[in-house]
Design an enzyme around this catalytic site. Structure first.
Site, PDB file in Angstrom:
ATOM      1  CE  LYS A  88      -4.160  -1.800   0.048  1.00  0.00           C
ATOM      2  NZ  LYS A  88      -5.005  -1.642  -1.151  1.00  0.00           N
ATOM      3  CD  GLU A 110     -10.282   3.826   0.279  1.00  0.00           C
ATOM      4  OE1 GLU A 110     -10.213   5.066   0.150  1.00  0.00           O
ATOM      5  OE2 GLU A 110      -9.482   3.051  -0.285  1.00  0.00           O
ATOM      6  CB  SER A 375      -0.005  -7.992  -1.438  1.00  0.00           C
ATOM      7  OG  SER A 375      -0.900  -8.824  -0.722  1.00  0.00           O
TER       8      SER A 375
END
Lengths: 395, 268
Positions: A88, A110, A375
């Protein structure tokens, strides 16, 4: 597909937005196009990616796991080693830097599992911006550690009590905030979803994953035969896949099958959804016969979303990418296997990709190589796994 | 001529502005929707906006969100909605506008949904997440069948106002404030400016309705004085409905409507 100036990947994407957001979206696109090729912007972003986030991330040959399975060689792209523990940060650093160039002082975002919220809070702290994050109430409970992390990072977390109280409702609430504070606020969307230009912008900030994979494989004189990543909204997947869509590699995205595709308790949008319009985009959605969005389920909060990035919808229809799914039970098995064989605790999201990698490896020759994007790391999930194991004791 | 166009022409002749009243179909339930509509008609509403619930209403504040959830939980379906519209149509010729979100129409197919809605008695559509860029198929399906009412915001540019006006019929919906639907107080200076600006850009070719946050007779008066051709009141109705017992609904809705409508009648 390169930069889609009309905002569409085939028939997918577009900008289905309230009129109040139109000037904001236009301003965003204008600035993104201006800065994405700006030398100084790129230099600054590269600097932060390298010395703050920890890029490039290693490509690790999972020898124990590969040998145990007896098939192809599994390589893990270690996005879990990034600052914050997930891919991220690639996107939040890019967008926060862009917001700063646009002179926006207030950032909203969000978050589902909390990884994007934490990555937003970190990037904003580093760049001196104020962040507020919307998070479904249900997710604030199952990921309470991430709520506290955001709190520590000086970021305000707003629990969202409407709808299913998960990621989709957090996006609704962030959009409502944006409509209300449109002039002062930058909406830092965390996945490759939403109205144009978000899907393409998030992809461009995440493509560093796939670009590095290409280089790292070349260094060891290999080309990947199979590339795998998990898909919720689909940001780590599109970042992994996009630089490789023109290669010969077989590409597989893995969705959350939850308790099974027939159970209705899943989040496998591409495998089981139909076309529709949500959150500013046309894409595949999980919806009922009336066009109402249905509630989703996944053991991983980060994949618990009834939509998917429009570029994935496009690659599904053009058949360039295959989209499979993994059930909660398969995910737990893969989580435990990777943890024990390699000493790597994967995020439950990433464990979906591991499920597929195991299946592919078993069927492939030793000479073949399988690249899987890991990830995120699984520290945030150990409690969830413990609960699952306590509830499902094997006889 | 569409019912909406005709209504605005009639009002103009009488030197009146329009009161557009919004309610959510199926809130608090299917049966009461019909009594509420009777109250609106009796009270003098000029146009009724019927909200059809969507699971993810991004342009709506808490009051309409809550009504949507209740309506969906009570089992409101498209077919039921059309039946209610047919029932209303048997009693009144008042223009009926459907407000919902794009996916509801898209999922059924624009041509199919619009044809069925029209047949039931719907005169126009408001879709707050339908931007003009994405409206090609929607416009093709509504062509000369029903009015397409697009929204304008206080931050919409002059050239864009022109573009939106070009594809809008019936009236233009000017969003009064930056924000979602819901009860707010006072009228902002930027809203007065926006009303004047939109009126100037459209040169009286299409009526301009103003909505979002308008809740009292005083509000109505202020917006009419600022130059609005119509005012849209929504969340205030839902709040009234929430606290009114079933047997008083028609009467209470009627008297509230009367108090709002009074402000749209010029006293000359």
């Amino acid at each position: 597909m390169k930069y889609p100036s009309n905002g569409r990947f085939g028939e997918f994407g577009g900008k289905y937005i309230p009129e109040t957001l139109v000037p904001a979206i236009e301003e965003l696109e204008e600035n993104y196009l201006k800065f994405k090729n700006d030398k100084n912007f790129k230099k600054e972003l590269d600097y932060y990616l390298k010395v703050y986030a920890g890029r490039p991330t290693p490509l690790y040959y999972a020898k124990n796991l590969s040998e145990k399975l007896g098939g192809g060689k599994i390589y893990l792209k270690r996005e879990d080693l990034l600052h914050g523990g997930a891919h991220k940060i690639n996107n939040t650093l890019g967008q926060a830097l862009l917001a700063k160039k646009m002179k926006k002082k207030r950032i909203i975002a969000e978050t589902g599992a909390g990884q994007h919220g934490v990555a937003t809070a970190m990037a904003c702290a580093a760049l001196g911006l104020k962040a507020e994050v919307y998070m479904g109430y249900k997710d604030t409970i199952r990921q309470k550690l991430n709520v506290f992390r955001m709190d520590l990072l000086g970021c305000k977390v707003h629990p969202v009590y409407s709808g299913s109280k998960t990621l989709k409702d957090a996006i609704n609430e962030a959009i409502r905030d944006w409509i209300t504070n449109v002039e002062s606020t930058y909406y830092l969307l965390g996945s490759a979803v939403g109205p144009h230009p978000y899907p393409v912008m998030v992809r461009d900030f995440q493509r560093v994953i796939g670009d590095e994979i290409k280089m790292q494989m070349k260094k060891i004189n290999k080309t990947p035969d199979t590339v795998i990543a998990c898909v919720g909204g689909g940001s780590n997947a599109i970042g992994t896949f996009y630089p490789l869509v023109d290669s010969n590699a077989e590409i597989i995205g893995v969705e959350a099958a939850g308790k099974g595709l027939k159970s209705k308790l899943h989040s496998a949008t591409l495998s089981a959804g139909s076309k529709g319009v949500l959150h500013g985009m046309m894409t595949y959605l999980l919806q009922d016969k009336e066009g109402q969005i249905t509630e989703t389920h996944s053991i991983s909060a980060g994949l618990d979303y009834p939509g998917v990035g429009p570029e994935h919808a496009y690659y599904k229809d053009t058949k360039r990418i295959k989209y499979h799914s993994a059930t909660d039970a398969e995910v737990i098995d893969a989580f435990l296997l990777l943890t024990r064989e390699e000493g790597i605790i994967p995020a439950l999201e990433s464990a979906h990709a591991i499920v597929e990698a195991i299946k592919v490896a078993k069927k492939s020759k030793r000479s073949e190589s399988i690249v899987v994007t890991l990830s995120g790391r699984g520290d945030k999930d150990v409690e969830e796994v413990q609960n699952y194991l306590n509830k499902n004791v094997k006889n | 001529m569409s019912r909406i166009k005709k209504k605005f022409a009639e009002l103009k002749a009488k030197n009146q502005k329009a009161l557009i009243s919004y309610i959510m179909v199926g809130y608090p339930n299917e049966k009461d929707t019909v009594s509420i509509v009777r109250g609106l008609v009796k009270g003098g509403a000029d146009i009724i906006e019927l909200g059809f619930p969507f699971s993810d209403p991004i342009a709506d504040g808490p009051v309409i969100q809550n009504a949507s959830t209740i309506s969906l939980n009570k089992g409101t379906k498209i077919s039921k909605f059309f039946n209610i519209v047919k029932k209303i149509r048997k009693e009144t010729e008042i223009p009926l506008v459907l407000m919902t979100y794009t996916n509801i129409l898209y999922h059924k197919g624009y041509p199919k949904f619009i044809a069925e809605a029209k047949k039931a008695g719907i005169d126009g559509f408001i879709l707050p997440d339908m931007s003009i860029e994405e409206s090609k198929e929607y416009l093709k399906a509504t062509k000369s069948n029903a009015d397409t009412i697009f929204l304008i915001s206080p931050n919409t540019s002059k050239t864009r106002i022109q573009k939106i006006a070009k594809v809008s019929t019936g009236f233009l919906y000017l969003v009064a404030v930056y924000g979602t639907t819901g009860v707010k107080t006072g009228i902002k200076n930027y809203t007065i400016k926006a009303i004047k600006n939109v009126k100037k850009q459209t040169k009286g070719k299409i009526p301009v309705g103003v909505g979002f946050g308008i809740s009292t007779p005083e509000d109505v008066k202020k917006y009419i004085n600022a130059g609005a051709d119509a005012v849209i009141v929504g969340s205030a109705y839902l709040k009234l409905i929430e606290k009114t017992p079933q047997n008083k609904l028609e009467e209470k809705v009627s008297s509230f409507t009367k108090s709002l409508k009074k402000q749209t009648i010029s006293k000359k």
